[in-house]
Design a protein around this motif. Sequence first.
Motif, PDB file in Angstrom:
ATOM      1  N   LEU A 190      17.254   1.244   1.796  1.00  0.00           N
ATOM      2  CA  LEU A 190      15.868   2.343   1.364  1.00  0.00           C
ATOM      3  C   LEU A 190      16.223   3.331   0.788  1.00  0.00           C
ATOM      4  O   LEU A 190      17.072   4.226   0.919  1.00  0.00           O
ATOM      5  N   ASP A 191      15.541   3.268  -0.443  1.00  0.00           N
ATOM      6  CA  ASP A 191      15.682   4.356  -1.423  1.00  0.00           C
ATOM      7  C   ASP A 191      14.456   5.380  -1.526  1.00  0.00           C
ATOM      8  O   ASP A 191      13.384   5.112  -1.975  1.00  0.00           O
ATOM      9  N   PRO A 192      14.736   6.786  -1.190  1.00  0.00           N
ATOM     10  CA  PRO A 192      13.601   7.478  -0.994  1.00  0.00           C
ATOM     11  C   PRO A 192      12.723   7.831  -2.395  1.00  0.00           C
ATOM     12  O   PRO A 192      11.879   8.386  -2.296  1.00  0.00           O
ATOM     13  N   ARG A 193      13.625   7.673  -3.340  1.00  0.00           N
ATOM     14  CA  ARG A 193      12.766   7.917  -4.560  1.00  0.00           C
ATOM     15  C   ARG A 193      11.854   7.027  -4.911  1.00  0.00           C
ATOM     16  O   ARG A 193      10.674   7.507  -5.674  1.00  0.00           O
ATOM     17  N   ILE A 194      11.509   6.118  -4.199  1.00  0.00           N
ATOM     18  CA  ILE A 194      10.294   5.159  -4.514  1.00  0.00           C
ATOM     19  C   ILE A 194       9.056   6.209  -4.071  1.00  0.00           C
ATOM     20  O   ILE A 194       8.106   5.759  -4.534  1.00  0.00           O
ATOM     21  N   HIS A 195       9.269   6.895  -3.161  1.00  0.00           N
ATOM     22  CA  HIS A 195       8.070   7.965  -2.968  1.00  0.00           C
ATOM     23  C   HIS A 195       7.732   8.788  -4.142  1.00  0.00           C
ATOM     24  O   HIS A 195       6.558   9.348  -3.986  1.00  0.00           O
ATOM     25  N   PHE A 196       8.422   8.924  -5.323  1.00  0.00           N
ATOM     26  CA  PHE A 196       8.023   9.525  -6.296  1.00  0.00           C
ATOM     27  C   PHE A 196       7.527   8.559  -7.481  1.00  0.00           C
ATOM     28  O   PHE A 196       7.052   9.024  -8.544  1.00  0.00           O
ATOM     29  N   ALA A 197       7.513   7.198  -6.912  1.00  0.00           N
ATOM     30  CA  ALA A 197       7.291   6.280  -8.171  1.00  0.00           C
ATOM     31  C   ALA A 197       5.765   5.879  -7.810  1.00  0.00           C
ATOM     32  O   ALA A 197       5.092   5.139  -8.378  1.00  0.00           O
ATOM     33  N   LEU A 198       5.529   5.734  -6.115  1.00  0.00           N
ATOM     34  CA  LEU A 198       4.577   5.187  -5.875  1.00  0.00           C
ATOM     35  C   LEU A 198       3.066   6.185  -6.204  1.00  0.00           C
ATOM     36  O   LEU A 198       3.256   7.227  -6.050  1.00  0.00           O
ATOM     37  N   VAL A 199       2.150   5.500  -6.748  1.00  0.00           N
ATOM     38  CA  VAL A 199       0.955   6.271  -7.151  1.00  0.00           C
ATOM     39  C   VAL A 199      -0.147   5.635  -6.204  1.00  0.00           C
ATOM     40  O   VAL A 199      -0.601   4.599  -6.072  1.00  0.00           O
ATOM     41  N   CYS A 200      -0.943   6.760  -5.714  1.00  0.00           N
ATOM     42  CA  CYS A 200      -2.248   6.511  -5.077  1.00  0.00           C
ATOM     43  C   CYS A 200      -3.288   6.781  -5.921  1.00  0.00           C
ATOM     44  O   CYS A 200      -4.667   6.561  -5.168  1.00  0.00           O
ATOM     45  N   GLY A 201      -3.294   7.526  -6.959  1.00  0.00           N
ATOM     46  CA  GLY A 201      -4.569   7.817  -7.926  1.00  0.00           C
ATOM     47  C   GLY A 201      -4.826   9.385  -7.428  1.00  0.00           C
ATOM     48  O   GLY A 201      -5.998   9.745  -8.069  1.00  0.00           O
ATOM     49  N   SER A 202      -4.195  10.009  -6.567  1.00  0.00           N
ATOM     50  CA  SER A 202      -4.743  11.409  -6.237  1.00  0.00           C
ATOM     51  C   SER A 202      -4.222  12.423  -7.073  1.00  0.00           C
ATOM     52  O   SER A 202      -2.861  12.017  -7.706  1.00  0.00           O
ATOM     53  N   SER A 203      -4.742  13.394  -6.948  1.00  0.00           N
ATOM     54  CA  SER A 203      -4.250  14.716  -7.871  1.00  0.00           C
ATOM     55  C   SER A 203      -2.628  15.149  -7.262  1.00  0.00           C
ATOM     56  O   SER A 203      -1.707  15.586  -8.245  1.00  0.00           O
ATOM     57  N   SER A 204      -2.225  14.954  -5.951  1.00  0.00           N
ATOM     58  CA  SER A 204      -1.020  15.321  -5.663  1.00  0.00           C
ATOM     59  C   SER A 204      -0.108  14.293  -5.775  1.00  0.00           C
ATOM     60  O   SER A 204       1.280  14.424  -5.282  1.00  0.00           O
ATOM     61  N   LYS A 211       9.976  11.919   6.064  1.00  0.00           N
ATOM     62  CA  LYS A 211      11.351  12.463   6.398  1.00  0.00           C
ATOM     63  C   LYS A 211      12.261  11.573   6.836  1.00  0.00           C
ATOM     64  O   LYS A 211      13.609  11.842   6.502  1.00  0.00           O
ATOM     65  N   ALA A 212      12.104  10.640   7.581  1.00  0.00           N
ATOM     66  CA  ALA A 212      12.838   9.505   8.125  1.00  0.00           C
ATOM     67  C   ALA A 212      13.600   8.868   6.885  1.00  0.00           C
ATOM     68  O   ALA A 212      14.973   8.303   6.867  1.00  0.00           O
ATOM     69  N   ASP A 213      12.797   8.672   5.753  1.00  0.00           N
ATOM     70  CA  ASP A 213      13.175   7.764   4.891  1.00  0.00           C
ATOM     71  C   ASP A 213      13.977   8.526   3.834  1.00  0.00           C
ATOM     72  O   ASP A 213      14.885   8.060   3.128  1.00  0.00           O
ATOM     73  N   PHE A 214      14.211  10.002   4.049  1.00  0.00           N
ATOM     74  CA  PHE A 214      15.117  10.872   3.294  1.00  0.00           C
ATOM     75  C   PHE A 214      16.284  11.235   4.283  1.00  0.00           C
ATOM     76  O   PHE A 214      17.134  11.824   3.961  1.00  0.00           O
ATOM     77  N   SER A 215      16.543  10.470   5.551  1.00  0.00           N
ATOM     78  CA  SER A 215      17.561  10.661   6.312  1.00  0.00           C
ATOM     79  C   SER A 215      17.250  12.268   7.009  1.00  0.00           C
ATOM     80  O   SER A 215      18.386  12.770   7.054  1.00  0.00           O
TER      81      SER A 215
END
Length: 109
Positions: A1-15, A63-67
């Motif tokens: 698991l690579d937590p950096r994926i959460h900064f690459a996935l895009v849901c289309g919202s402003s945040s 948080k679990a993905d970031f250990s």
Amino acid sequence: LDPRIHFALVCGSSSCPPINYYVADDLEKQLDMATANFINGAEVEVLPEQNLLKLSPIFKWYKADFSGSRGVLEILVRYLQNEEERNFILEHGSHAKIEWKDYDWALNS
């Protein structure tokens, strides 16, 4: 698991992190760039004078993905560009107050 994926996935919202495309040969570099851009953007605020971290709820939700909490602090230290902010987290991060920013679900324009 690579937590950096959460900064690459895009849901289309402003945040959400900004939209990008990824290429297998450059994936490591691109994930590092996406993570650094997100952490050094509006969704992370380090306020040493208030002993406060204002963070995107992505860090809470996954948080679990970031250990755990320590992993969240470690990824912040790894990617923050501001030396004063990095040093604050290294020295006081485990005792800092955390506030979760509101997540803006409005669609990007």
